[in-house]
Scaffold this motif. Structure first.
Motif, PDB file in Angstrom:
ATOM      1  N   PHE A 155       0.863  -1.175   0.000  1.00 37.04           N
ATOM      2  CA  PHE A 155       0.000   0.000   0.000  1.00 37.04           C
ATOM      3  C   PHE A 155       0.895   1.219   0.000  1.00 37.04           C
ATOM      4  O   PHE A 155       1.710   1.393   0.907  1.00 37.04           O
ATOM      5  CB  PHE A 155      -0.892  -0.024   1.250  1.00 37.04           C
ATOM      6  CG  PHE A 155      -1.952   1.023   1.246  1.00 37.04           C
ATOM      7  CD1 PHE A 155      -1.780   2.207   1.939  1.00 37.04           C
ATOM      8  CD2 PHE A 155      -3.126   0.822   0.547  1.00 37.04           C
ATOM      9  CE1 PHE A 155      -2.754   3.182   1.941  1.00 37.04           C
ATOM     10  CE2 PHE A 155      -4.116   1.788   0.545  1.00 37.04           C
ATOM     11  CZ  PHE A 155      -3.930   2.970   1.240  1.00 37.04           C
ATOM     12  N   ARG A 156       0.782   2.055  -1.024  1.00 39.04           N
ATOM     13  CA  ARG A 156       1.647   3.234  -1.164  1.00 39.04           C
ATOM     14  C   ARG A 156       1.686   4.079   0.102  1.00 39.04           C
ATOM     15  O   ARG A 156       0.644   4.425   0.642  1.00 39.04           O
ATOM     16  CB  ARG A 156       1.142   4.134  -2.277  1.00 39.04           C
ATOM     17  CG  ARG A 156       1.541   3.731  -3.623  1.00 39.04           C
ATOM     18  CD  ARG A 156       1.050   4.772  -4.640  1.00 39.04           C
ATOM     19  NE  ARG A 156       1.338   4.284  -5.951  1.00 39.04           N
ATOM     20  CZ  ARG A 156       2.504   4.467  -6.562  1.00 39.04           C
ATOM     21  NH1 ARG A 156       3.450   5.158  -5.991  1.00 39.04           N
ATOM     22  NH2 ARG A 156       2.705   3.958  -7.749  1.00 39.04           N
ATOM     23  N   LEU A 157       2.875   4.433   0.501  1.00 42.33           N
ATOM     24  CA  LEU A 157       3.059   5.354   1.608  1.00 42.33           C
ATOM     25  C   LEU A 157       2.703   6.757   1.127  1.00 42.33           C
ATOM     26  O   LEU A 157       3.127   7.170   0.047  1.00 42.33           O
ATOM     27  CB  LEU A 157       4.517   5.310   2.085  1.00 42.33           C
ATOM     28  CG  LEU A 157       4.898   6.243   3.225  1.00 42.33           C
ATOM     29  CD1 LEU A 157       4.110   5.926   4.489  1.00 42.33           C
ATOM     30  CD2 LEU A 157       6.403   6.133   3.504  1.00 42.33           C
ATOM     31  N   ASP A 158       1.942   7.483   1.912  1.00 40.22           N
ATOM     32  CA  ASP A 158       1.551   8.851   1.596  1.00 40.22           C
ATOM     33  C   ASP A 158       2.590   9.807   2.195  1.00 40.22           C
ATOM     34  O   ASP A 158       2.872   9.752   3.401  1.00 40.22           O
ATOM     35  CB  ASP A 158       0.168   9.135   2.181  1.00 40.22           C
ATOM     36  CG  ASP A 158      -0.402  10.490   1.807  1.00 40.22           C
ATOM     37  OD1 ASP A 158       0.370  11.420   1.484  1.00 40.22           O
ATOM     38  OD2 ASP A 158      -1.634  10.630   1.851  1.00 40.22           O
ATOM     39  N   TRP A 159       3.145  10.678   1.398  1.00 38.48           N
ATOM     40  CA  TRP A 159       4.181  11.595   1.865  1.00 38.48           C
ATOM     41  C   TRP A 159       3.678  12.478   3.003  1.00 38.48           C
ATOM     42  O   TRP A 159       4.461  12.902   3.864  1.00 38.48           O
ATOM     43  CB  TRP A 159       4.733  12.433   0.713  1.00 38.48           C
ATOM     44  CG  TRP A 159       3.826  13.533   0.254  1.00 38.48           C
ATOM     45  CD1 TRP A 159       2.820  13.445  -0.665  1.00 38.48           C
ATOM     46  CD2 TRP A 159       3.843  14.891   0.698  1.00 38.48           C
ATOM     47  NE1 TRP A 159       2.215  14.667  -0.811  1.00 38.48           N
ATOM     48  CE2 TRP A 159       2.817  15.577   0.007  1.00 38.48           C
ATOM     49  CE3 TRP A 159       4.624  15.602   1.597  1.00 38.48           C
ATOM     50  CZ2 TRP A 159       2.560  16.921   0.194  1.00 38.48           C
ATOM     51  CZ3 TRP A 159       4.368  16.950   1.792  1.00 38.48           C
ATOM     52  CH2 TRP A 159       3.349  17.599   1.098  1.00 38.48           C
ATOM     53  N   LYS A 160       2.382  12.750   3.049  1.00 35.28           N
ATOM     54  CA  LYS A 160       1.839  13.607   4.105  1.00 35.28           C
ATOM     55  C   LYS A 160       1.916  12.936   5.473  1.00 35.28           C
ATOM     56  O   LYS A 160       2.014  13.612   6.494  1.00 35.28           O
ATOM     57  CB  LYS A 160       0.407  14.026   3.788  1.00 35.28           C
ATOM     58  CG  LYS A 160       0.350  14.983   2.609  1.00 35.28           C
ATOM     59  CD  LYS A 160      -1.073  15.334   2.257  1.00 35.28           C
ATOM     60  CE  LYS A 160      -1.125  16.183   1.002  1.00 35.28           C
ATOM     61  NZ  LYS A 160      -2.485  16.380   0.537  1.00 35.28           N
ATOM     62  N   LEU A 161       1.902  11.621   5.506  1.00 38.67           N
ATOM     63  CA  LEU A 161       2.100  10.906   6.761  1.00 38.67           C
ATOM     64  C   LEU A 161       3.507  11.166   7.293  1.00 38.67           C
ATOM     65  O   LEU A 161       3.703  11.417   8.479  1.00 38.67           O
ATOM     66  CB  LEU A 161       1.871   9.405   6.564  1.00 38.67           C
ATOM     67  CG  LEU A 161       2.190   8.527   7.773  1.00 38.67           C
ATOM     68  CD1 LEU A 161       1.259   8.832   8.938  1.00 38.67           C
ATOM     69  CD2 LEU A 161       2.100   7.063   7.393  1.00 38.67           C
ATOM     70  N   VAL A 162       4.483  11.129   6.401  1.00 31.45           N
ATOM     71  CA  VAL A 162       5.867  11.394   6.805  1.00 31.45           C
ATOM     72  C   VAL A 162       6.010  12.845   7.247  1.00 31.45           C
ATOM     73  O   VAL A 162       6.690  13.144   8.230  1.00 31.45           O
ATOM     74  CB  VAL A 162       6.852  11.034   5.675  1.00 31.45           C
ATOM     75  CG1 VAL A 162       8.274  11.384   6.065  1.00 31.45           C
ATOM     76  CG2 VAL A 162       6.727   9.558   5.320  1.00 31.45           C
ATOM     77  N   LYS A 163       5.351  13.761   6.562  1.00 30.40           N
ATOM     78  CA  LYS A 163       5.379  15.165   6.971  1.00 30.40           C
ATOM     79  C   LYS A 163       4.794  15.309   8.376  1.00 30.40           C
ATOM     80  O   LYS A 163       5.359  16.008   9.226  1.00 30.40           O
ATOM     81  CB  LYS A 163       4.613  16.029   5.978  1.00 30.40           C
ATOM     82  CG  LYS A 163       4.620  17.502   6.356  1.00 30.40           C
ATOM     83  CD  LYS A 163       3.930  18.355   5.313  1.00 30.40           C
ATOM     84  CE  LYS A 163       3.991  19.820   5.717  1.00 30.40           C
ATOM     85  NZ  LYS A 163       3.596  20.710   4.645  1.00 30.40           N
ATOM     86  N   ALA A 164       3.692  14.635   8.635  1.00 26.49           N
ATOM     87  CA  ALA A 164       3.085  14.681   9.967  1.00 26.49           C
ATOM     88  C   ALA A 164       4.038  14.106  11.015  1.00 26.49           C
ATOM     89  O   ALA A 164       4.120  14.620  12.142  1.00 26.49           O
ATOM     90  CB  ALA A 164       1.760  13.926   9.978  1.00 26.49           C
ATOM     91  N   MET A 165       4.769  13.059  10.644  1.00 22.66           N
ATOM     92  CA  MET A 165       5.762  12.498  11.564  1.00 22.66           C
ATOM     93  C   MET A 165       6.823  13.537  11.902  1.00 22.66           C
ATOM     94  O   MET A 165       7.205  13.687  13.072  1.00 22.66           O
ATOM     95  CB  MET A 165       6.435  11.263  10.945  1.00 22.66           C
ATOM     96  CG  MET A 165       5.571  10.049  10.895  1.00 22.66           C
ATOM     97  SD  MET A 165       6.351   8.687   9.972  1.00 22.66           S
ATOM     98  CE  MET A 165       7.961   8.581  10.719  1.00 22.66           C
ATOM     99  N   ALA A 166       7.315  14.247  10.893  1.00 24.02           N
ATOM    100  CA  ALA A 166       8.343  15.269  11.121  1.00 24.02           C
ATOM    101  C   ALA A 166       7.805  16.373  12.016  1.00 24.02           C
ATOM    102  O   ALA A 166       8.501  16.841  12.927  1.00 24.02           O
ATOM    103  CB  ALA A 166       8.842  15.837   9.790  1.00 24.02           C
TER     104      ALA A 166
END
Length: 143
Positions: A53-64
């Motif tokens: 399932f493709r990782l959404d870049w916005k999830l990584v942004k939220a992590m940062a």
């Protein structure tokens, strides 16, 4: 929490919330790096891993935003906080352990050495570690 003078000290969470509320352009500084990093991980995994399932870049942004936030000095070097003293994540990635060797595109591994002081390398290593931890690799570790 009140002080002797009656002024209330903010908790770390309240300070973080205030930073998010006052977000400025610094909070978006890594959008391009996060997007390209996520794309470089997604591309081969979509082709080679059934059910990926493709990782959404916005999830990584939220992590940062959660891990560091632009108001803290660490934002300039370790936005995803991998490579902090005592954190096992970077060691796992550098050694290719826990199936990370199956996740990480070979050209990225070299940059992980600078992950504790270079934001691009920190994001690349952090995304790799995230995918390593959530992945099902179908291998067994040696005792």
């Amino acid at each position: 929490m009140a002080t002797h003078s009656g002024t209330r000290h903010r908790t770390p969470y309240e300070s973080w919330q205030e930073g998010v509320d006052l977000a400025d352009s610094r909070w978006h500084a890594y959008d391009g790096i996060i997007r390209s990093t996520v794309d470089r991980y997604n591309a081969p995994l979509v082709r080679t891993s059934a059910g990926y399932f493709r990782l959404d870049w916005k999830l990584v942004k939220a992590m940062a935003w959660t891990e560091t936030g632009a108001a803290r000095p660490e934002w300039a070097t370790r936005p995803l906080q991998i490579g902090n003293s005592g954190d096992p994540g970077l060691r796992v990635m550098l050694r290719g352990e826990e199936g990370s060797d199956l996740i990480v595109p070979p050209m990225m591994n070299l940059s992980f050495i600078s992950a504790s002081r270079n934001p691009r390398a920190n994001i690349e290593a952090g995304v790799g570690y995230l995918l390593t931890k959530i992945g099902e690799h179908g291998y067994s570790q040696r005792p």
